[in-house]
Scaffold this motif. Sequence first.
Motif, PDB file in Angstrom:
ATOM      1  N   LEU A 100       0.628  -1.123  -0.059  1.00 41.87           N
ATOM      2  CA  LEU A 100       0.301   0.080  -0.080  1.00 41.87           C
ATOM      3  C   LEU A 100       0.763   1.265   0.339  1.00 41.87           C
ATOM      4  N   HIS A 101       1.869   0.867  -0.205  1.00 41.30           N
ATOM      5  CA  HIS A 101       2.970   2.333   0.154  1.00 41.30           C
ATOM      6  C   HIS A 101       3.332   2.832  -1.315  1.00 41.30           C
ATOM      7  N   ASP A 102       2.810   4.322  -1.507  1.00 37.67           N
ATOM      8  CA  ASP A 102       2.569   4.959  -2.797  1.00 37.67           C
ATOM      9  C   ASP A 102       3.345   6.530  -2.584  1.00 37.67           C
ATOM     10  N   SER A 146       6.952  -0.828  -8.094  1.00 40.61           N
ATOM     11  CA  SER A 146       6.712   0.524  -6.598  1.00 40.61           C
ATOM     12  C   SER A 146       6.529  -0.914  -5.725  1.00 40.61           C
ATOM     13  N   SER A 150       9.809  -5.913   1.786  1.00 43.98           N
ATOM     14  CA  SER A 150      10.735  -6.512   1.347  1.00 43.98           C
ATOM     15  C   SER A 150       9.249  -8.279   0.746  1.00 43.98           C
TER      16      SER A 150
ATOM     17  N   GLY B  99      10.526  -1.420  14.677  1.00 44.40           N
ATOM     18  CA  GLY B  99      10.093  -2.870  13.754  1.00 44.40           C
ATOM     19  C   GLY B  99      10.349  -3.882  13.018  1.00 44.40           C
ATOM     20  N   GLU B 141      11.768  -7.675   9.830  1.00 40.67           N
ATOM     21  CA  GLU B 141      10.435  -8.744   8.768  1.00 40.67           C
ATOM     22  C   GLU B 141      11.715  -9.921   8.815  1.00 40.67           C
ATOM     23  N   SER B 357      16.689   4.773   8.811  1.00 37.44           N
ATOM     24  CA  SER B 357      15.081   5.723   8.755  1.00 37.44           C
ATOM     25  C   SER B 357      14.196   4.397   8.713  1.00 37.44           C
ATOM     26  N   GLY B 358      14.338   3.418   9.589  1.00 34.81           N
ATOM     27  CA  GLY B 358      13.109   2.707  10.396  1.00 34.81           C
ATOM     28  C   GLY B 358      13.654   1.510   8.911  1.00 34.81           C
TER      29      GLY B 358
HETATM   30  C1  B12 Z   1       5.427   6.000   4.991  1.00 36.00           C
HETATM   31  C2  B12 Z   1       5.476   4.101   5.623  1.00 36.00           C
HETATM   32  C3  B12 Z   1       3.545   3.371   5.904  1.00 36.00           C
HETATM   33  C4  B12 Z   1       2.722   4.202   5.478  1.00 36.00           C
HETATM   34  C5  B12 Z   1       2.843   4.478   3.657  1.00 36.00           C
HETATM   35  C6  B12 Z   1       1.745   5.436   3.514  1.00 36.00           C
HETATM   36  C7  B12 Z   1       1.623   5.450   1.896  1.00 36.00           C
HETATM   37  N1  B12 Z   1       0.914   6.301   1.865  1.00 36.00           N
HETATM   38  O1  B12 Z   1       2.546   4.916   1.658  1.00 36.00           O
HETATM   39  C8  B12 Z   1       1.537   3.354   6.433  1.00 36.00           C
HETATM   40  C9  B12 Z   1       2.119   3.857   8.042  1.00 36.00           C
HETATM   41  C10 B12 Z   1       0.404   3.546   5.798  1.00 36.00           C
HETATM   42  C11 B12 Z   1       2.723   1.831   6.153  1.00 36.00           C
HETATM   43  C12 B12 Z   1       1.977   0.523   6.665  1.00 36.00           C
HETATM   44  C13 B12 Z   1       3.144  -0.559   6.740  1.00 36.00           C
HETATM   45  N2  B12 Z   1       4.070  -0.902   6.547  1.00 36.00           N
HETATM   46 CO1  B12 Z   1       5.051   1.276   6.230  1.00 36.00          CO
HETATM   47  N3  B12 Z   1       6.756   2.517   6.203  1.00 36.00           N
HETATM   48  C14 B12 Z   1       6.624   3.382   5.388  1.00 36.00           C
HETATM   49  C15 B12 Z   1       8.171   4.357   5.742  1.00 36.00           C
HETATM   50  C16 B12 Z   1       8.186   4.462   7.023  1.00 36.00           C
HETATM   51  C17 B12 Z   1       8.035   5.151   4.707  1.00 36.00           C
HETATM   52  C18 B12 Z   1       8.113   4.903   3.461  1.00 36.00           C
HETATM   53  C19 B12 Z   1       7.630   5.978   2.084  1.00 36.00           C
HETATM   54  O2  B12 Z   1       7.075   6.362   2.090  1.00 36.00           O
HETATM   55  N4  B12 Z   1       9.270   6.264   1.846  1.00 36.00           N
HETATM   56  C20 B12 Z   1       9.499   7.734   1.446  1.00 36.00           C
HETATM   57  C21 B12 Z   1       9.917   7.791  -0.167  1.00 36.00           C
HETATM   58  C22 B12 Z   1      10.416   8.565  -0.455  1.00 36.00           C
HETATM   59  O3  B12 Z   1      10.787   6.866  -0.086  1.00 36.00           O
HETATM   60  P1  B12 Z   1      10.383   5.264  -0.875  1.00 36.00           P
HETATM   61  O4  B12 Z   1       9.258   4.895  -1.427  1.00 36.00           O
HETATM   62  O5  B12 Z   1      11.850   4.608  -0.967  1.00 36.00           O
HETATM   63  O6  B12 Z   1      10.702   5.690  -2.752  1.00 36.00           O
HETATM   64  C23 B12 Z   1      11.852   6.291  -3.086  1.00 36.00           C
HETATM   65  C24 B12 Z   1      12.792   5.343  -4.113  1.00 36.00           C
HETATM   66  O7  B12 Z   1      12.428   4.263  -2.982  1.00 36.00           O
HETATM   67  C25 B12 Z   1      12.678   4.882  -5.370  1.00 36.00           C
HETATM   68  N5  B12 Z   1      11.170   4.759  -6.014  1.00 36.00           N
HETATM   69  C26 B12 Z   1      10.197   4.054  -5.190  1.00 36.00           C
HETATM   70  N6  B12 Z   1       9.501   3.738  -6.148  1.00 36.00           N
HETATM   71  C27 B12 Z   1       9.702   3.454  -7.124  1.00 36.00           C
HETATM   72  C28 B12 Z   1       9.454   2.708  -8.782  1.00 36.00           C
HETATM   73  C29 B12 Z   1      10.152   2.981  -9.289  1.00 36.00           C
HETATM   74  C30 B12 Z   1       9.490   2.611 -10.742  1.00 36.00           C
HETATM   75  C31 B12 Z   1      10.842   3.666  -9.268  1.00 36.00           C
HETATM   76  C32 B12 Z   1      11.976   3.108 -10.667  1.00 36.00           C
HETATM   77  C33 B12 Z   1      11.590   4.051  -7.920  1.00 36.00           C
HETATM   78  C34 B12 Z   1      11.092   4.339  -7.222  1.00 36.00           C
HETATM   79  O8  B12 Z   1      11.999   6.446  -5.655  1.00 36.00           O
HETATM   80  C35 B12 Z   1      11.357   7.116  -4.561  1.00 36.00           C
HETATM   81  C36 B12 Z   1      11.898   8.644  -4.473  1.00 36.00           C
HETATM   82  O9  B12 Z   1      12.852   8.830  -4.258  1.00 36.00           O
HETATM   83  C37 B12 Z   1       8.758   3.200   5.755  1.00 36.00           C
HETATM   84  C38 B12 Z   1      10.344   2.854   6.264  1.00 36.00           C
HETATM   85  C39 B12 Z   1      10.815   3.978   5.441  1.00 36.00           C
HETATM   86  N7  B12 Z   1      12.408   4.241   5.687  1.00 36.00           N
HETATM   87  O10 B12 Z   1      11.245   3.183   3.864  1.00 36.00           O
HETATM   88  C40 B12 Z   1       8.089   1.494   6.215  1.00 36.00           C
HETATM   89  C41 B12 Z   1       8.547   0.628   5.549  1.00 36.00           C
HETATM   90  C42 B12 Z   1       8.496   0.240   4.488  1.00 36.00           C
HETATM   91  N8  B12 Z   1       6.423  -0.112   6.358  1.00 36.00           N
HETATM   92  C43 B12 Z   1       6.875  -1.038   7.172  1.00 36.00           C
HETATM   93  C44 B12 Z   1       6.184  -2.271   7.268  1.00 36.00           C
HETATM   94  C45 B12 Z   1       6.099  -3.014   7.776  1.00 36.00           C
HETATM   95  C46 B12 Z   1       4.622  -1.814   7.213  1.00 36.00           C
HETATM   96  C47 B12 Z   1       3.552  -1.612   7.212  1.00 36.00           C
HETATM   97  C48 B12 Z   1       3.395  -3.844   7.372  1.00 36.00           C
HETATM   98  C49 B12 Z   1       3.290  -2.159   9.009  1.00 36.00           C
HETATM   99  C50 B12 Z   1       2.039  -2.666  10.485  1.00 36.00           C
HETATM  100  N9  B12 Z   1       1.600  -3.048  10.031  1.00 36.00           N
HETATM  101  O11 B12 Z   1       3.198  -4.059  11.079  1.00 36.00           O
HETATM  102  C51 B12 Z   1       2.275  -2.248   6.863  1.00 36.00           C
HETATM  103  C52 B12 Z   1       1.619  -2.886   4.994  1.00 36.00           C
HETATM  104  C53 B12 Z   1       1.444  -1.935   5.110  1.00 36.00           C
HETATM  105  C54 B12 Z   1       1.597  -2.983   3.106  1.00 36.00           C
HETATM  106  N10 B12 Z   1       0.250  -3.452   2.490  1.00 36.00           N
HETATM  107  O12 B12 Z   1       1.555  -2.615   2.275  1.00 36.00           O
HETATM  108  C55 B12 Z   1       8.669  -1.382   7.006  1.00 36.00           C
HETATM  109  C56 B12 Z   1       8.875  -2.899   5.675  1.00 36.00           C
HETATM  110  C57 B12 Z   1       9.958  -4.100   5.657  1.00 36.00           C
HETATM  111  C58 B12 Z   1       9.635  -4.811   4.859  1.00 36.00           C
HETATM  112  N11 B12 Z   1       9.190  -5.934   4.767  1.00 36.00           N
HETATM  113  O13 B12 Z   1      10.173  -4.685   3.485  1.00 36.00           O
HETATM  114  C59 B12 Z   1       8.955  -0.117   6.668  1.00 36.00           C
HETATM  115  C60 B12 Z   1      10.925  -0.376   5.869  1.00 36.00           C
HETATM  116  C61 B12 Z   1       9.338   0.488   8.307  1.00 36.00           C
HETATM  117  C62 B12 Z   1       9.328  -0.844   9.624  1.00 36.00           C
HETATM  118  N12 B12 Z   1      10.546  -0.809   9.621  1.00 36.00           N
HETATM  119  O14 B12 Z   1       8.299  -1.163  10.110  1.00 36.00           O
HETATM  120  N13 B12 Z   1       3.890   1.924   6.170  1.00 36.00           N
END
Ligand code: B12
Lengths: 216, 478
Positions: A100-102, A146, A150, B99, B141, B357-358
């Motif tokens: 659901l991450h967007d 995206s 993991s 977590g 995880e 960042s988690g």
């Molecule tokens: C915000 C967040 C949430 C929000 C999401 C809100 C939303 N609208 O997206 C909420 C609270 C809903 C959420 C829920 C969950 N989350 Co979450 N979340 C995060 C968090 C803190 C930040 C993600 C984020 O937005 N980053 C900012 C953006 C800008 O960065 P990004 O996504 O990495 O994208 C960049 C690059 O990766 C790249 N990129 C991304 N996509 C793409 C695609 C293409 C084509 C390309 C080229 C590049 C690219 O470009 C982007 C811009 O620079 C991360 C931790 C982290 N540090 O990432 C955890 C994290 C990803 N979540 C995690 C977890 C476990 C969950 C939950 C399961 C929580 C739970 N209840 O236990 C649920 C899962 C829901 C589901 N089924 O998806 C874990 C994942 C662990 C794993 N196994 O991988 C993380 C790492 C945190 C943690 N330690 O808990 N989460």
Amino acid sequence: MNDFKALSEAISKGDINKAVAETKSALEAGISAQDILNQGLIATMNEVGDRYSKGLIFVPQMLRSAKTMQECTKLLKPYFQEGDVVSKGQVLMGTVRGDLHDIGKNLVSMMLEGAGFTITDLGVDVAPEIFVEKVREVEPDIVGMSALLSTTMPAMADTIEALQKAGLRKKVKIMIGGAPVTERYAQKIGADAYGSDAGSAVTRAKELLGIDRSEE
Amino acid sequence: MGSGMPHYRPPTRSDIAQIDRTGRRILECVGVRILDSTYLDILRKAGARVDCDEQRVRFDGDLLDKVLTRAPSRFTLYSRDGKNDLQLGEGGVYFANGGRVFRILDMKTGGYRLTMLRDVANTATLVERLDHIRFYVIACEVHDMPPRNYHLNDFYHAFNRTAKHVMGGCGDVEGARQMHRLASLIAGGEEKLREKPFVSVITNPVSPLTIEMNTLNVLEFCAAHGIPVTCAPAPISGATAPATLAGTLAQMHAEALAGIAIAQILAPGARVIYSAVPMTMDLRRMELALGSVEMAIMNAATVQLGKHYKLPVYASGGITEAKRPDIQAGVEKSISSLTVAMAGADCVRLAAGILDSGNSISYEQFVIDNEIIGIIHRMLAGIKVTEDTLAFDVIEKVGPGGNYIAEDHTVEHMMTEFFYPELSVRHNFDVWEERGRPNMLSRASDVVRSILRENTEGLLDLDLTAEIARTNPGIYSI
Ligand code: B12
């Protein structure tokens, strides 16, 4: 040489109303749409991109300018033959099944859009079948996926497989990203490119479509 | 804990009232999107204004107040051995690790790798042994087992390695069932577990203002079974929330209250914690900034908002973008954990082990954070002033020019008056050289090694382990 100072300033500031008004009055003054596009809009966006690269402006400002430019481009469309103001390419974007991450995906979409790509956003939790269906419908150049979990990364491989089965794999380039995704993983599952952040997503997308930087 | 400190309250009382009013206005006018028709129905019957086409639920103030008063102001997160029962709502500040990361910095190799089932067991063991971390959040995880029976396994290995309260996510209601069956078995029955729940569950809405079906299923399951539960929004200023701190807080408050209200509608009296993780991004490049000072300030304000409703609060501190246990990690963690503790959070989560960042953890970071938290606890305890601690008698006795080293008064107070760090290096220069120039990180590595060497056995007794294994063939060993 026409004077696009006011238009250019409005785009830099992201002032949509002002920029749209300036575009209209330029058209009314009889300036050609081609000149407005090249000397006004594109030249300004190149400057904006430069300023961003130098760290002088922030992402929201750049995206705001891109949006302003898009609004102006809309006004020019009627003056061009279809295909004249070409989009750099069609990108179909989605967060994969179970995820659901967007935020990252949206940011990548906005940056690509700002760079001149056309985006179709499928949202989150997009099943492989939906990707297949939409690839058929939209016929994109690139499919962007995206994954932020993991545990949902395998859905990227599933999607690629589904596209393969549907005989569509060769018709599109596939680009993937998200925090747990790596270059190595992209190679392993047979994606064409990996982007580590929104900036590199744009670079990769251009590379995939063979868009030369000097063409801009 | 009697806090000797003036509490840190970033917004004033009237500012908090204003943020609260805006949050309530958001719930009344904008509402939350709920992606499930069954729940839309339930909420309509409970008196919420439901728009099925928009999938939108709006709460009027009266309804909100009516259901929120059902939420308990105090309850206990139990440990299994009674040594770490955490009385929420009584003024104590309890820290936990963070977590569900996917990556670990492995000090043995110096590189990063995916997390495994053994990392759940090892981090639970560390938390069991690290006194200042008062409950365990399932840290990572598991990547070396298939998805089936996932939560049977991560909770099992957590329970087996720590008797402290365990908190974790469950993904969906099937995961919650697996956890609940296991915990009931360990408790000696479902009723015993309900009476003294030693486990609780984390869920999250999706900012802005969306609650998804799985989240509601898990929330409902926990609320109905007496398992304490959180529904913690994680809005990001400038991305999924306004770029102002007040705006982010107002939206977050609406999201948090919606979760609690829904839990109270589904199961009146449910033990829900007011919880949230307001976050920030660095808008220069849109990079997450979870170690930012603004994130610390907002988490302190989160405490005030929850306390405005007399609810136990669970906020976050101790996160960093640093990829290793380095100077940035130390600075950001200390400042944010302290800030949130000083605001009076009942629980401070994410405060140990987390890096990147988690996304990542490191065992060493658990140990370092334990020390930071120890320092913070000492700060909160303040200065005890009594006739005895004012020490007039011993001052008179020693008189001008003497010293206090061997006085009874010194011996009587030295153990309780000071915090004795295990990692900070206090040797003089020569001793420091003789000892091989230790530093905080090298010492943390030593502690990790000794804890993991000395605690290789599980805590669950053999009969119980056998019974669990018999009834749950899906459990993997590490
Ligand atoms: C915000 C967040 C949430 C929000 C999401 C809100 C939303 N609208 O997206 C909420 C609270 C809903 C959420 C829920 C969950 N989350 Co979450 N979340 C995060 C968090 C803190 C930040 C993600 C984020 O937005 N980053 C900012 C953006 C800008 O960065 P990004 O996504 O990495 O994208 C960049 C690059 O990766 C790249 N990129 C991304 N996509 C793409 C695609 C293409 C084509 C390309 C080229 C590049 C690219 O470009 C982007 C811009 O620079 C991360 C931790 C982290 N540090 O990432 C955890 C994290 C990803 N979540 C995690 C977890 C476990 C969950 C939950 C399961 C929580 C739970 N209840 O236990 C649920 C899962 C829901 C589901 N089924 O998806 C874990 C994942 C662990 C794993 N196994 O991988 C993380 C790492 C945190 C943690 N330690 O808990 N989460």
